[in-house]
Design a protein around this motif. Structure first.
Motif, mmCIF file in Angstrom:
data_model
loop_
_atom_site.group_PDB
_atom_site.id
_atom_site.type_symbol
_atom_site.label_atom_id
_atom_site.label_comp_id
_atom_site.label_asym_id
_atom_site.label_seq_id
_atom_site.Cartn_x
_atom_site.Cartn_y
_atom_site.Cartn_z
ATOM 1 N N GLU A 89 33.907 43.025 41.671
ATOM 2 C CA GLU A 89 35.457 43.300 41.539
ATOM 3 C C GLU A 89 35.856 44.138 40.547
ATOM 4 O O GLU A 89 36.820 44.721 40.344
ATOM 5 C CB GLU A 89 36.292 41.798 41.544
ATOM 6 C CG GLU A 89 36.503 41.185 42.644
ATOM 7 C CD GLU A 89 37.231 39.922 42.623
ATOM 8 O OE1 GLU A 89 37.694 39.312 43.670
ATOM 9 O OE2 GLU A 89 37.232 39.368 41.445
ATOM 10 N N ALA A 90 35.085 43.836 39.249
ATOM 11 C CA ALA A 90 35.278 44.619 37.957
ATOM 12 C C ALA A 90 34.806 46.086 38.105
ATOM 13 O O ALA A 90 34.847 46.928 37.128
ATOM 14 C CB ALA A 90 34.597 44.000 36.887
ATOM 15 N N GLY A 91 33.919 46.359 39.173
ATOM 16 C CA GLY A 91 33.462 47.827 39.469
ATOM 17 C C GLY A 91 31.917 48.009 38.913
ATOM 18 O O GLY A 91 31.487 49.072 38.997
ATOM 19 N N ASP A 92 31.414 46.668 38.353
ATOM 20 C CA ASP A 92 30.083 46.930 38.112
ATOM 21 C C ASP A 92 29.233 46.968 39.510
ATOM 22 O O ASP A 92 29.550 46.450 40.405
ATOM 23 C CB ASP A 92 29.637 45.527 37.364
ATOM 24 C CG ASP A 92 30.484 45.383 36.102
ATOM 25 O OD1 ASP A 92 30.506 46.641 35.264
ATOM 26 O OD2 ASP A 92 30.865 44.366 35.671
ATOM 27 N N THR A 93 27.826 47.458 39.219
ATOM 28 C CA THR A 93 26.889 47.549 40.445
ATOM 29 C C THR A 93 26.274 46.193 40.533
ATOM 30 O O THR A 93 26.068 45.477 39.618
ATOM 31 C CB THR A 93 26.243 48.624 40.195
ATOM 32 O OG1 THR A 93 25.145 48.484 38.946
ATOM 33 C CG2 THR A 93 26.959 50.188 39.826
#
Length: 71
Positions: free
Chosen positions: A36-40
């Motif tokens: 959700e935070a955009g981390d992979t």
């Protein structure tokens, strides 16, 4: 690498019963939070090396299947 069965476990004695990756004390919610935070996925796996790529993908596939089959 083999994926554990079941994929996810809960226990009232472990982390207040929240769902975790089987064989680890890593909450499933942590993976969701990373994404959700955009981390992979690679970033999550680097921070939680006890979880295998195959295990994480299997959990995501399980969530996908549960969402797509709900009616």
């Amino acid at each position: 690498m083999l994926v554990p069965e079941p994929l996810i476990t809960t226990s009232p004695d472990r982390l207040s019963g929240i769902p975790v990756f089987a064989g680890a004390r890593v909450p499933i919610q942590t993976l969701i939070d990373y994404l959700e935070a955009g981390d992979t996925l690679d970033e999550f796996l680097k921070d939680f090396p006890i979880v295998s790529r195959e295990h994480a993908i299997a959990v995501l596939e399980l969530a996908k299947s549960a969402l797509l089959t709900r009616r």
